[in-house]
Design a protein around this motif. Sequence first.
Motif, PDB file in Angstrom:
ATOM      1  N   ARG A  82     -58.237 -35.948  28.419  1.00  0.00           N
ATOM      2  CA  ARG A  82     -59.461 -35.303  28.377  1.00  0.00           C
ATOM      3  C   ARG A  82     -60.640 -36.376  28.549  1.00  0.00           C
ATOM      4  O   ARG A  82     -61.611 -36.053  29.475  1.00  0.00           O
ATOM      5  CB  ARG A  82     -59.831 -34.481  27.186  1.00  0.00           C
ATOM      6  CG  ARG A  82     -61.027 -33.593  27.681  1.00  0.00           C
ATOM      7  CD  ARG A  82     -60.901 -32.151  26.852  1.00  0.00           C
ATOM      8  NE  ARG A  82     -62.141 -31.461  27.330  1.00  0.00           N
ATOM      9  CZ  ARG A  82     -63.066 -30.871  26.427  1.00  0.00           C
ATOM     10  NH1 ARG A  82     -63.203 -31.008  25.260  1.00  0.00           N
ATOM     11  NH2 ARG A  82     -63.855 -30.218  26.935  1.00  0.00           N
ATOM     12  N   LEU A  83     -60.505 -37.397  27.769  1.00  0.00           N
ATOM     13  CA  LEU A  83     -61.553 -38.329  27.715  1.00  0.00           C
ATOM     14  C   LEU A  83     -61.372 -39.208  29.202  1.00  0.00           C
ATOM     15  O   LEU A  83     -62.430 -39.333  29.644  1.00  0.00           O
ATOM     16  CB  LEU A  83     -61.100 -39.416  26.539  1.00  0.00           C
ATOM     17  CG  LEU A  83     -61.673 -38.931  25.211  1.00  0.00           C
ATOM     18  CD1 LEU A  83     -60.955 -39.899  24.057  1.00  0.00           C
ATOM     19  CD2 LEU A  83     -63.053 -38.882  25.090  1.00  0.00           C
ATOM     20  N   ASN A  84     -60.313 -39.358  29.804  1.00  0.00           N
ATOM     21  CA  ASN A  84     -60.175 -40.327  30.711  1.00  0.00           C
ATOM     22  C   ASN A  84     -60.872 -39.328  31.846  1.00  0.00           C
ATOM     23  O   ASN A  84     -61.312 -40.078  32.802  1.00  0.00           O
ATOM     24  CB  ASN A  84     -58.429 -40.326  30.915  1.00  0.00           C
ATOM     25  CG  ASN A  84     -58.126 -40.832  32.418  1.00  0.00           C
ATOM     26  OD1 ASN A  84     -58.111 -40.465  33.377  1.00  0.00           O
ATOM     27  ND2 ASN A  84     -57.983 -42.192  32.239  1.00  0.00           N
ATOM     28  N   GLU A  85     -60.554 -38.027  31.774  1.00  0.00           N
ATOM     29  CA  GLU A  85     -61.109 -37.440  33.160  1.00  0.00           C
ATOM     30  C   GLU A  85     -62.468 -37.517  32.843  1.00  0.00           C
ATOM     31  O   GLU A  85     -63.303 -37.405  33.832  1.00  0.00           O
ATOM     32  CB  GLU A  85     -60.754 -35.908  32.820  1.00  0.00           C
ATOM     33  CG  GLU A  85     -61.393 -34.924  33.930  1.00  0.00           C
ATOM     34  CD  GLU A  85     -60.937 -33.190  33.610  1.00  0.00           C
ATOM     35  OE1 GLU A  85     -61.225 -32.595  34.616  1.00  0.00           O
ATOM     36  OE2 GLU A  85     -60.064 -33.182  32.578  1.00  0.00           O
ATOM     37  N   ALA A  86     -63.227 -37.272  31.886  1.00  0.00           N
ATOM     38  CA  ALA A  86     -64.748 -37.172  31.558  1.00  0.00           C
ATOM     39  C   ALA A  86     -65.453 -38.692  32.004  1.00  0.00           C
ATOM     40  O   ALA A  86     -66.290 -38.782  32.695  1.00  0.00           O
ATOM     41  CB  ALA A  86     -64.838 -36.884  29.893  1.00  0.00           C
ATOM     42  N   VAL A  87     -64.557 -39.785  31.398  1.00  0.00           N
ATOM     43  CA  VAL A  87     -65.092 -40.974  31.992  1.00  0.00           C
ATOM     44  C   VAL A  87     -65.013 -41.400  33.381  1.00  0.00           C
ATOM     45  O   VAL A  87     -65.799 -41.733  34.252  1.00  0.00           O
ATOM     46  CB  VAL A  87     -64.304 -42.096  31.135  1.00  0.00           C
ATOM     47  CG1 VAL A  87     -64.774 -43.462  31.634  1.00  0.00           C
ATOM     48  CG2 VAL A  87     -64.710 -42.059  29.625  1.00  0.00           C
ATOM     49  N   GLY A  88     -63.744 -40.826  34.077  1.00  0.00           N
ATOM     50  CA  GLY A  88     -63.489 -40.882  35.441  1.00  0.00           C
ATOM     51  C   GLY A  88     -64.772 -40.162  36.313  1.00  0.00           C
ATOM     52  O   GLY A  88     -65.096 -40.641  37.387  1.00  0.00           O
ATOM     53  N   ARG A  89     -65.233 -39.001  35.754  1.00  0.00           N
ATOM     54  CA  ARG A  89     -66.071 -38.164  36.422  1.00  0.00           C
ATOM     55  C   ARG A  89     -67.411 -39.096  36.327  1.00  0.00           C
ATOM     56  O   ARG A  89     -68.284 -38.964  37.455  1.00  0.00           O
ATOM     57  CB  ARG A  89     -66.148 -36.917  35.556  1.00  0.00           C
ATOM     58  CG  ARG A  89     -67.092 -35.873  36.425  1.00  0.00           C
ATOM     59  CD  ARG A  89     -67.374 -34.431  35.902  1.00  0.00           C
ATOM     60  NE  ARG A  89     -66.043 -33.932  35.500  1.00  0.00           N
ATOM     61  CZ  ARG A  89     -65.495 -33.598  34.391  1.00  0.00           C
ATOM     62  NH1 ARG A  89     -66.106 -33.978  33.363  1.00  0.00           N
ATOM     63  NH2 ARG A  89     -64.121 -33.142  34.267  1.00  0.00           N
ATOM     64  N   ILE A  90     -67.792 -39.694  35.360  1.00  0.00           N
ATOM     65  CA  ILE A  90     -68.962 -40.735  35.319  1.00  0.00           C
ATOM     66  C   ILE A  90     -68.761 -41.757  36.219  1.00  0.00           C
ATOM     67  O   ILE A  90     -69.856 -41.725  37.050  1.00  0.00           O
ATOM     68  CB  ILE A  90     -69.094 -40.987  33.787  1.00  0.00           C
ATOM     69  CG1 ILE A  90     -69.544 -39.881  32.937  1.00  0.00           C
ATOM     70  CG2 ILE A  90     -70.365 -42.109  33.788  1.00  0.00           C
ATOM     71  CD1 ILE A  90     -69.433 -40.323  31.292  1.00  0.00           C
ATOM     72  N   ALA A  91     -67.842 -42.364  36.438  1.00  0.00           N
ATOM     73  CA  ALA A  91     -67.430 -43.397  37.146  1.00  0.00           C
ATOM     74  C   ALA A  91     -67.613 -43.121  38.599  1.00  0.00           C
ATOM     75  O   ALA A  91     -68.004 -44.111  39.576  1.00  0.00           O
ATOM     76  CB  ALA A  91     -66.375 -44.228  36.785  1.00  0.00           C
ATOM     77  N   ARG A  92     -67.298 -41.785  39.066  1.00  0.00           N
ATOM     78  CA  ARG A  92     -67.234 -41.476  40.328  1.00  0.00           C
ATOM     79  C   ARG A  92     -68.490 -41.041  40.966  1.00  0.00           C
ATOM     80  O   ARG A  92     -68.572 -40.775  41.955  1.00  0.00           O
ATOM     81  CB  ARG A  92     -65.873 -40.433  40.612  1.00  0.00           C
ATOM     82  CG  ARG A  92     -64.686 -41.071  40.592  1.00  0.00           C
ATOM     83  CD  ARG A  92     -63.768 -40.013  41.003  1.00  0.00           C
ATOM     84  NE  ARG A  92     -63.484 -38.836  40.141  1.00  0.00           N
ATOM     85  CZ  ARG A  92     -62.785 -38.923  39.203  1.00  0.00           C
ATOM     86  NH1 ARG A  92     -61.904 -40.012  38.972  1.00  0.00           N
ATOM     87  NH2 ARG A  92     -62.759 -37.830  38.193  1.00  0.00           N
ATOM     88  N   ASP A  93     -69.539 -40.956  40.045  1.00  0.00           N
ATOM     89  CA  ASP A  93     -70.800 -40.134  40.423  1.00  0.00           C
ATOM     90  C   ASP A  93     -71.621 -41.182  41.246  1.00  0.00           C
ATOM     91  O   ASP A  93     -71.639 -42.319  40.993  1.00  0.00           O
ATOM     92  CB  ASP A  93     -71.521 -39.947  39.136  1.00  0.00           C
ATOM     93  CG  ASP A  93     -72.869 -39.351  39.286  1.00  0.00           C
ATOM     94  OD1 ASP A  93     -73.765 -40.034  39.855  1.00  0.00           O
ATOM     95  OD2 ASP A  93     -73.189 -38.079  38.866  1.00  0.00           O
ATOM     96  N   PRO A  94     -72.079 -40.668  42.474  1.00  0.00           N
ATOM     97  CA  PRO A  94     -72.598 -41.677  43.362  1.00  0.00           C
ATOM     98  C   PRO A  94     -74.028 -42.364  42.876  1.00  0.00           C
ATOM     99  O   PRO A  94     -73.909 -43.674  43.084  1.00  0.00           O
ATOM    100  CB  PRO A  94     -72.992 -40.643  44.616  1.00  0.00           C
ATOM    101  CG  PRO A  94     -72.003 -39.688  44.400  1.00  0.00           C
ATOM    102  CD  PRO A  94     -71.887 -39.550  43.145  1.00  0.00           C
ATOM    103  N   GLN A  95     -74.604 -41.644  42.093  1.00  0.00           N
ATOM    104  CA  GLN A  95     -75.776 -42.536  41.553  1.00  0.00           C
ATOM    105  C   GLN A  95     -75.454 -43.545  40.393  1.00  0.00           C
ATOM    106  O   GLN A  95     -75.988 -44.738  40.374  1.00  0.00           O
ATOM    107  CB  GLN A  95     -76.695 -41.432  40.896  1.00  0.00           C
ATOM    108  CG  GLN A  95     -77.328 -40.402  41.801  1.00  0.00           C
ATOM    109  CD  GLN A  95     -78.465 -39.401  41.109  1.00  0.00           C
ATOM    110  OE1 GLN A  95     -78.227 -39.114  39.826  1.00  0.00           O
ATOM    111  NE2 GLN A  95     -78.940 -38.870  41.843  1.00  0.00           N
TER     112      GLN A  95
END
Length: 322
Positions: free
Chosen positions: A266-279
Amino acid sequence: MLRRHLVLALAGLAAAASTPAAAQTYPVRPVRIIVPFATGGPADNYARFLAQRLAEPLGQPFVVENRPGAGAVIGTDAVAKAPADGYTLLLMSNAHTVNETLVANKPYQLTRDFVGVAPINYSDLVLVAHPSLKAGGIRELVADAKARPGKLNYASSGTGTPYHMAGELFKSMSGTFLVHIPYKGSSGARTDLLGGQVDMMFDAVTTMVEQVKAGKVKALATTGKQRSEVLPDVPTVHESGVPEYEATIWLGLLAPKGTPRAVVERLNEAVGRIARDPQVRQQWGRQGATPLVMDAAAFDRYIQDDIAKWARVIRAANIKAD
């Protein structure tokens, strides 16, 4: 019979604790991110950036706590001894993978006492030289160093730092002998480079970009596999005659070994979502950082490979901790 049913029930509860459904209830209280480095540095800044952006999707505060000291050992050991429940995380860098070999008597081992949660990002370094150095690029530098072994030197912020290890990896892969001059911190090394007391040094791209533009130093190459967004006209070491060379500073999150896999995921998914954000990618790019995204199992392998990479360099060069 009653005892047998009790044992089976307890086993079922234990199994449920590691299921994805159980992870949906995580976290139910604030989560600490221990940063084993001083306040205000890149690791601390990215930890705080991440903490702010994890709080909303996961519904609980993420609190950064700095515990520097003993080359990151103090804060790291505190996390190694914390409960394996996902509420105490470690902000680590590749200084940790270097220390696995360089620091022999640590009270913890990365692969024994931690599990990888998620990588965050990596930042390139740049090899800069005083303008008096004749070499204008890596090929000329290698030729000069081989013609005059031991006559050229490079400064670093200290033994075992990423800047030192970048130099030792370069020496190993290019077959050159450059004299290492360690300083107690980067500021003294930079001052002496600008003054011509040392020939060159590996440093953060964002730290040196203005000095490069002003002509106070010349950039010979950057250290990632791809060219830096901050210095796009400067070639990489890899493309300049030392194939496969790569020496970056990277950051990631670890948790104590035994943390439920579903919580880690769950943490991995949350961090990955942040890192993939274009901004986020754009903001980090301006800071010389590139997001790293991989699942937790791949991150564990990445850590193991990095430990092995620096172990080879340290042993070949017989580097000893100060």
